[in-house]
Design an enzyme around this catalytic site. Structure first.
Site, mmCIF file in Angstrom:
data_model
loop_
_atom_site.group_PDB
_atom_site.id
_atom_site.type_symbol
_atom_site.label_atom_id
_atom_site.label_comp_id
_atom_site.label_asym_id
_atom_site.label_seq_id
_atom_site.Cartn_x
_atom_site.Cartn_y
_atom_site.Cartn_z
ATOM 1 C CG HIS A 158 -0.682 2.754 -9.200
ATOM 2 N ND1 HIS A 158 -0.837 2.261 -7.922
ATOM 3 C CD2 HIS A 158 -1.754 3.548 -9.423
ATOM 4 C CE1 HIS A 158 -1.964 2.737 -7.406
ATOM 5 N NE2 HIS A 158 -2.533 3.526 -8.297
ATOM 6 C CG ASP A 193 -2.084 0.933 1.107
ATOM 7 O OD1 ASP A 193 -2.333 1.447 -0.006
ATOM 8 O OD2 ASP A 193 -2.747 1.176 2.137
ATOM 9 C CG LEU A 252 9.442 -16.505 -3.852
ATOM 10 C CD1 LEU A 252 9.697 -16.523 -2.338
ATOM 11 C CD2 LEU A 252 9.501 -15.060 -4.364
HETATM 12 C C1 IPE Z 1 -5.457 -2.705 -0.235
HETATM 13 O O1 IPE Z 1 -5.104 -1.372 -0.368
HETATM 14 C C2 IPE Z 1 -5.427 -3.387 -1.563
HETATM 15 C C3 IPE Z 1 -4.119 -3.505 -2.193
HETATM 16 C C4 IPE Z 1 -2.972 -3.140 -1.679
HETATM 17 C C5 IPE Z 1 -4.137 -4.108 -3.502
HETATM 18 P P1 IPE Z 1 -6.201 -0.229 -0.513
HETATM 19 O O2 IPE Z 1 -5.453 1.054 -0.542
HETATM 20 O O3 IPE Z 1 -7.100 -0.512 -1.641
HETATM 21 O O4 IPE Z 1 -7.030 -0.393 0.820
HETATM 22 P P2 IPE Z 1 -7.861 0.654 1.661
HETATM 23 O O5 IPE Z 1 -8.849 1.286 0.740
HETATM 24 O O6 IPE Z 1 -6.880 1.674 2.179
HETATM 25 O O7 IPE Z 1 -8.463 -0.135 2.763
HETATM 26 C C1 IPE Z 2 -1.591 0.468 -3.360
HETATM 27 O O1 IPE Z 2 -1.422 1.839 -3.384
HETATM 28 C C2 IPE Z 2 -1.876 -0.090 -4.719
HETATM 29 C C3 IPE Z 2 -3.263 -0.565 -4.904
HETATM 30 C C4 IPE Z 2 -4.189 -0.568 -3.994
HETATM 31 C C5 IPE Z 2 -3.618 -1.063 -6.209
HETATM 32 P P1 IPE Z 2 -2.634 2.857 -3.266
HETATM 33 O O2 IPE Z 2 -3.079 3.232 -4.638
HETATM 34 O O3 IPE Z 2 -3.697 2.330 -2.404
HETATM 35 O O4 IPE Z 2 -1.904 4.085 -2.592
HETATM 36 P P2 IPE Z 2 -2.508 5.064 -1.503
HETATM 37 O O5 IPE Z 2 -3.057 4.230 -0.412
HETATM 38 O O6 IPE Z 2 -3.575 5.857 -2.183
HETATM 39 O O7 IPE Z 2 -1.352 5.890 -1.078
HETATM 40 MG MG MG Z 3 -4.101 2.481 -0.446
#
Ligand code: IPE
Ligand code: IPE
Ligand code: MG
Length: 240
Positions: free
Chosen positions: A35, A18, A129
């Site tokens: 991303h 995240d 892995l």
């Molecule tokens: C969880 O992250 C999903 C992934 C890392 C793929 P999100 O950013 O989507 O989760 P929330 O919305 O903060 O709970």
């Molecule tokens: C995690 O990063 C990637 C996915 C959930 C696909 P985020 O896109 O959730 O990044 P933040 O949480 O907005 O910083």
């Molecule tokens: Mg996120």
């Protein structure tokens, strides 16, 4: 024997990757750049995990809830995922890594589904892995699909209702051949599970760090493993 070799190591590490968006925001970059930096970090982390003695690694790449993001962001993520999975054939060979996708792939584009089938087939005998990518994955959805598989068996008379056990449920989830995670890592400071492997995480140790996923490196993984090594794992029993 080296000191690290004596340390208690998790067999299976799961990561909620995240913070890509916030990583980009901090640098005044568009979310898409976050991303792409996050996607680039996956291979080095697979290598790091293997070098540190981890056998199973599962990463959360796209949740069943992530479809609610803007069309733009969803298509950026789908493109990155496809490029990653196509390029992963070579990476799996180079690193002797078996790759599996967990999640409901039926909702993904034909392209993506083909890339997944090719990669899973190609890498199925690699014994380095064991790497799982959770894609269109939701813990609740995983359980619902498992329940449907089991009800089919009851309906057809293959099993009776009282033969349903925890191990049957485990065996009907997407992770059926994979041991439950010993350690869950979530980056970016959020303290929640966000619908990741709800059944499988029942007794997993949790490690949370403020570091955003694109900045999470081998040193950070070592910190998480150090934390794990110092945990006193319990499974509901009492130590004498
Ligand atoms: C969880 O992250 C999903 C992934 C890392 C793929 P999100 O950013 O989507 O989760 P929330 O919305 O903060 O709970
Ligand atoms: C995690 O990063 C990637 C996915 C959930 C696909 P985020 O896109 O959730 O990044 P933040 O949480 O907005 O910083
Ligand atoms: Mg996120």
């Amino acid at each position: 024997m080296k000191k690290e070799e004596k340390k208690k190591l998790p067999t299976h590490v799961a990561i909620i990757m995240d913070g890509n968006g916030r990583w980009a925001k901090k640098r005044l970059l568009p979310r898409a750049m976050g991303h792409s930096a996050g996607a680039k970090n996956v291979e080095p982390m697979c290598k790091a995990a293997w070098d540190l003695g981890i056998k199973y690694l599962t990463v959360y790449a796209f949740s069943t809830e992530n479809w609610t993001r803007s069309d733009d962001e969803v298509s950026t993520l789908m493109k990155l995922l496809k490029d990653y999975l196509v390029g992963c054939i070579e990476k799996s060979r180079k690193n002797n890594m078996r790759v599996r996708v967990i999640g409901d792939v039926s909702r993904l584009s034909k392209d993506l589904q083909d890339a997944i089938t090719r990669l899973e087939d190609y890498s199925k005998d690699f014994d380095g892995l064991q790497f799982q990518v959770a894609l269109n994955y939701g813990g609740r959805d995983d359980i619902v699909r498992a329940v449907k598989k089991i009800s089919e068996k009851v309906k057809s008379g293959e099993i009776s209702e009282d033969q349903i056990t925890e191990s049957m449920v485990s065996g009907s989830l997407d992770t059926y051949e994979i041991p439950d995670p010993d350690l869950l890592i979530r980056t970016s400071g959020e303290l929640r599970i966000s619908n990741f492997m709800l059944w499988q995480l029942a007794y997993t140790e949790m490690y949370f760090t403020d570091v955003y996923w694109p900045d999470f490196d081998k040193k950070e993984l070592e910190k998480a493993l150090e934390y794990y090594a110092n945990r006193d794992r319990r499974f509901g029993g009492r130590k004498s």
